[in-house]
Design an enzyme around this catalytic site. Sequence first.
Site, PDB file in Angstrom:
ATOM      1  N   VAL A   1       0.814  -1.221   0.000  1.00 51.68           N
ATOM      2  CA  VAL A   1       0.000   0.000   0.000  1.00 51.68           C
ATOM      3  C   VAL A   1       0.844   1.265   0.000  1.00 51.68           C
ATOM      4  CG1 VAL A   1      -1.918  -1.167   1.140  1.00 51.68           C
ATOM      5  CG2 VAL A   1      -0.231   0.075   2.531  1.00 51.68           C
TER       6      VAL A   1
ATOM      7  N   ASN B   1      -7.530  -1.820   5.825  1.00 49.17           N
ATOM      8  CA  ASN B   1      -7.161  -2.478   7.081  1.00 49.17           C
ATOM      9  C   ASN B   1      -5.650  -2.584   7.276  1.00 49.17           C
ATOM     10  OD1 ASN B   1      -7.452  -4.552   9.388  1.00 49.17           O
ATOM     11  ND2 ASN B   1      -6.373  -5.711   7.801  1.00 49.17           N
TER      12      ASN B   1
ATOM     13  N   SER C   1      -8.919   3.051  15.370  1.00 50.11           N
ATOM     14  CA  SER C   1      -8.443   2.468  16.624  1.00 50.11           C
ATOM     15  C   SER C   1      -8.986   3.271  17.796  1.00 50.11           C
ATOM     16  CB  SER C   1      -6.906   2.495  16.648  1.00 50.11           C
ATOM     17  OG  SER C   1      -6.386   2.142  17.915  1.00 50.11           O
TER      18      SER C   1
ATOM     19  N   TYR D   1       1.965   5.733  15.759  1.00 46.06           N
ATOM     20  CA  TYR D   1       0.748   4.930  15.601  1.00 46.06           C
ATOM     21  C   TYR D   1      -0.483   5.749  15.985  1.00 46.06           C
ATOM     22  CZ  TYR D   1      -2.531   1.051  15.858  1.00 46.06           C
ATOM     23  OH  TYR D   1      -3.602   0.231  15.654  1.00 46.06           O
TER      24      TYR D   1
ATOM     25  N   SER E   1      -1.111   8.270  13.324  1.00 47.85           N
ATOM     26  CA  SER E   1      -1.661   7.683  12.096  1.00 47.85           C
ATOM     27  C   SER E   1      -3.141   7.371  12.252  1.00 47.85           C
ATOM     28  CB  SER E   1      -0.890   6.413  11.719  1.00 47.85           C
ATOM     29  OG  SER E   1      -1.171   5.327  12.590  1.00 47.85           O
ATOM     30  N   LYS E   2      -3.547   6.881  13.421  1.00 47.83           N
ATOM     31  CA  LYS E   2      -4.945   6.510  13.606  1.00 47.83           C
ATOM     32  C   LYS E   2      -5.836   7.734  13.828  1.00 47.83           C
ATOM     33  CE  LYS E   2      -4.528   2.137  12.895  1.00 47.83           C
ATOM     34  NZ  LYS E   2      -5.156   1.525  11.693  1.00 47.83           N
TER      35      LYS E   2
ATOM     36  N   ILE F   1      -7.138  -6.281  20.069  1.00 41.44           N
ATOM     37  CA  ILE F   1      -7.612  -7.449  19.336  1.00 41.44           C
ATOM     38  C   ILE F   1      -6.451  -8.424  19.196  1.00 41.44           C
ATOM     39  CG2 ILE F   1      -8.718  -8.291  17.239  1.00 41.44           C
ATOM     40  CD1 ILE F   1     -10.439  -6.298  18.794  1.00 41.44           C
TER      41      ILE F   1
END
Length: 256
Positions: free
Chosen positions: A65, A91, A145, A160, A163-164, A193
């Site tokens: 990606v 995803n 998230s 992270y 990014s979310k 998860i």
Amino acid sequence: MPGLLENHIAAVTGAASGIGRAIAAGYAREGAQVVLLDIDEQAAEQAAEEIRRSGGRASSYRLDVVRREDCVKVATLVREQVGQVSILVNNAGINRRNGFAGDASAVIKDWEDIISINLNGVFNVTHAFLEPLRAGKGRIVNIASIQSFVHVRTPNSPAYTTSKHGVLGFTRALAAELGKYGVRVNAIGPGLIETPLNAAVRVNDPELVKIFIDHTPLGRAGKPEDIVGPAIFLASDLSSYVTGSIVMADGGYRAI
């Protein structure tokens, strides 16, 4: 009885394992023809073969990606070989747990890698599939998230969280812009998860898992299958008046 996603073609990134693999299988059970996209070509094809053995329709393509030109090429191949994608699930993603004040080279590499995959990758894939999605009044489901809202109090990369946050902002921006074409854009916000992405952390740092569980009213970590229901809802006509929203699937983490 026809499934909720009958007559749809759904492309899912990061579909070789974890949440993406579960969503692809769930979509196939609901009647969609599924296109599994992943940088791990062999694992993606194994997942597609499992779907076919279960009576579903699935194909797989290798996709990094990060590479915008590859996203365009794969979108063209899918259109020519499978058909017009009407559901896109973004995803694909990674996480690392180096703090900002740690080793400078690690922090910089984390930032570049995580932003390029988790945020730029969502842009690249969505832009590549925009034409069929717009033509078919499609549905986009982005995997955000709990860290689209908070920076979890465990060892965690600020890249992270950034990014979310960006994925949620991108979701809302596209919902506002693409609504006039009938395209709905929503997100899912998973909590902890149990996936291959965090398997090593769960084994090596049980205290980290305990921090999550203690903050989660349902008292357990989630499974990839826990994300499938929200993903089906957001891709189906059940959510025909839902756009620009995020469905939290976090066991209640953000409730306390």
